[in-house]
Write an enzyme that holds these catalytic residues in place. Structure first.
Site, PDB file in Angstrom:
ATOM      1  CE  LYS A   5      -3.716  -1.988   2.858  1.00 16.08           C
ATOM      2  NZ  LYS A   5      -4.861  -1.749   1.958  1.00 16.08           N
ATOM      3  NE  ARG A  37     -11.098  -9.858  -1.955  1.00 18.30           N
ATOM      4  CZ  ARG A  37     -11.496  -8.952  -2.838  1.00 18.30           C
ATOM      5  NH1 ARG A  37     -11.792  -9.321  -4.081  1.00 18.30           N
ATOM      6  NH2 ARG A  37     -11.613  -7.687  -2.507  1.00 18.30           N
TER       7      ARG A  37
END
Length: 522
Positions: free
Chosen positions: A296, A370
């Site tokens: 990120k 996920r």
């Protein structure tokens, strides 16, 4: 690290005679000329403040207006009483326009109580004389006031090494003025508010803890210790047990960190088996998310300590379930991992065999939530569940689509509607979103059963991609709902209502409302 706790109790003494440090009353804004002839813009005292107003010889609203009070929602104006009532301070909290023919909405009262108690930090004992209806809506209103007061008074203990002279201690004791303090229904609402708010505060504490102090093993231990003390069944799978069990998604995400992953299972079984229904709660526990190899940007990365807010909410909700004892079986699943870049990290291009046996092509290591959730969902379905509620700070797409205060909900349509209704009831709004076939088609993989994100890296419908992916791991007989709290799980702005800066505890109260709903209605 545990934040200071505020106690809550009921009182039916005349508010003007209460021996407290401050008394809180409600005021409404008036936008149009009323039948009474009061000019537009005048303040209206809310019910509950009658004896306080009488002590001021009818000049209370005039004085508050001179001090700048407008009655706007959440506004708090303090007034020294100079002996007119027992409390040395009256704090008037804005409730907005007076609702016609009804008491203020529970969420209005919840936010007002939170704002008032936070504004009175430094006072040891505060009483709330806010408007409470005397009809069937009374329990919900009292519950809201209690929750708001306890949550508005929350402050994370923090890590400062020197005393902060301007930092006032949170209110230690809150009294809520009611017609009959011994009423069993009212007492039950106080008991519930304490359990629920206590769970939310615990969730906030976990989210606000520095990420170097809450890595997967320590987070798992903290949850397990609290759960055992609450009387819940506890199972903790370490990295060896995860490998032996085939939890490929959890292991893949956690393999880049020296702090190995965990899966915590918490179980509550009601006496006599309850109504026979089984609820599974699943929460994402990424204790820190760098993005892994798909790292990120540095700006704002520090807030990724909150990427375990879903697991914090589920763990804390299970503690409240143990205290409230609903007549339904509830099991919590908390997959935990730290997503770090290293020589052992999982990579874009990897193919991971998940707990369900399905194979996933990884295209973006920053779509890690996920992966761990899919394993936990598959385990929950294997163990048996009628309803599965999963919550996670899953996608930036949720914030883009719905903002920072409204969660996105995807899954079985009927269950999504129940989540929306629960959010409305608790002040944790959520909005159902679709799971389109074309989004699933875009996740077809050339080499595996499914790609983890869109195969062309198209971010359109990014929030929906997360829901579509998770759907692949829910068995057909289980009704499910995925609650994306990327926005509402963490509040980076200034305190407002009963939200303080940092972890919010969303959606603990929604989950508990849903458990009650299943217990009552199946």
């Amino acid at each position: 690290m545990t934040s200071p706790r505020t106690t809550l109790s009921l009182v039916d003494t005349d508010p003007a005679e209460l021996a407290v440090d401050a008394i809180v009353i409600g005021v409404h804004s008036q936008t149009t000329e009323q039948e009474s002839g009061s000019p537009a813009g005048a303040l209206l005292l809310a019910s509950g403040a009658e004896s306080i107003a009488a002590a001021f010889d009818g000049k209370l609203t005039e004085t508050l207006a001179l001090l700048g009070a407008t009655g706007g929602p959440g506004e708090v104006i303090k007034l020294a009483t100079l002996g007119t009532v027992t409390a040395p301070v009256v704090a008037a909290v804005g409730l907005g326009p007076e609702p016609s023919g009804a008491a203020p909405a529970p969420e209005t009262l919840r936010r007002a109580a939170g704002a008032a108690v936070r504004a009175l930090a430094g006072a040891a004992r505060v009483a709330l004389a806010l408007p409470l209806p005397d009809d069937a809506d009374a329990p919900a209103a009292l519950r809201a006031v209690g929750e708001g007061a306890l949550l508005g008074g929350y402050r994370f203990a923090g890590y400062k090494t020197k005393p902060q002279p301007a930092r006032r201690a949170p209110v230690a004791e809150v009294l809520v003025a009611v017609p009959d303090a011994a009423d069993a229904t009212a007492q039950a609402e106080v008991t519930r508010a304490q359990a629920v708010a206590g769970a939310v505060r615990t969730s906030r504490d976990w989210v606000n803890t520095a990420p170097n102090e809450l890595r997967p093993p320590s987070f798992a231990e903290a949850v397990a210790t609290a759960a055992r003390e609450a009387g819940l069944g506890v199972e903790v799978l370490d990295e060896a047990a995860l490998a032996a069990g085939g939890y490929g998604g959890i292991l893949a995400v956690g393999q880049g960190s020296e702090a190995p992953p965990r899966l915590v299972k918490l179980t509550y079984t009601p006496a006599g088996g309850g109504n026979g229904k089984r609820v599974a709660l699943v929460g994402k526990g990424i204790t820190f998310d760098t993005g892994g190899i798909s790292i990120k940007p540095a700006q704002g990365m520090w807030e990724m300590k909150s990427d375990m807010a879903g697991a914090a909410a589920v763990g804390a909700a299970m503690l409240a379930v143990a205290a409230l004892k609903p007549s339904v079986t509830v099991t919590g699943y908390l997959p935990m991992a730290e997503n770090m870049p290293s020589g052992t990290s999982y990579r874009p291009g990897d193919v991971i065999t998940m707990y369900s046996g399905k194979r996933v092509e990884v295209l973006n290591t920053d779509a890690e939530g996920r992966m761990i959730l899919a394993d936990a969902i598959a385990r929950a379905c294997e163990d048996g569940a009628d309803y599965l509620f999963e919550t996670s700070t899953l996608t930036g797409g949720q914030v883009i689509a719905l903002g920072k205060k409204i969660a996105g909900v995807m899954g079985t349509p009927e269950l999504c509607e129940r989540v929306r209704a629960a959010g409305d009831a608790t002040g944790e709004p959520a909005w159902p979103m679709p799971l389109p076939d074309d989004v699933r088609k875009g996740m077809d993989s050339d080499v595996a059963d499914i790609s983890q994100v869109n195969a062309g890296m198209d971010r359109a419908g990014h929030m929906l991609q997360g829901g579509v992916f998770l759907r692949e791991f829910v068995t057909d007989e289980v009704a499910w709902a995925h609650i994306d709290i990327a926005g509402p799980g963490y509040h980076s702005g200034e305190a407002t209502g009963y939200w303080t800066k940092g972890g919010t505890g969303v959606p603990v109260r929604t989950l508990l409302h849903l458990v009650d709903d299943v217990a009552a209605n199946g």
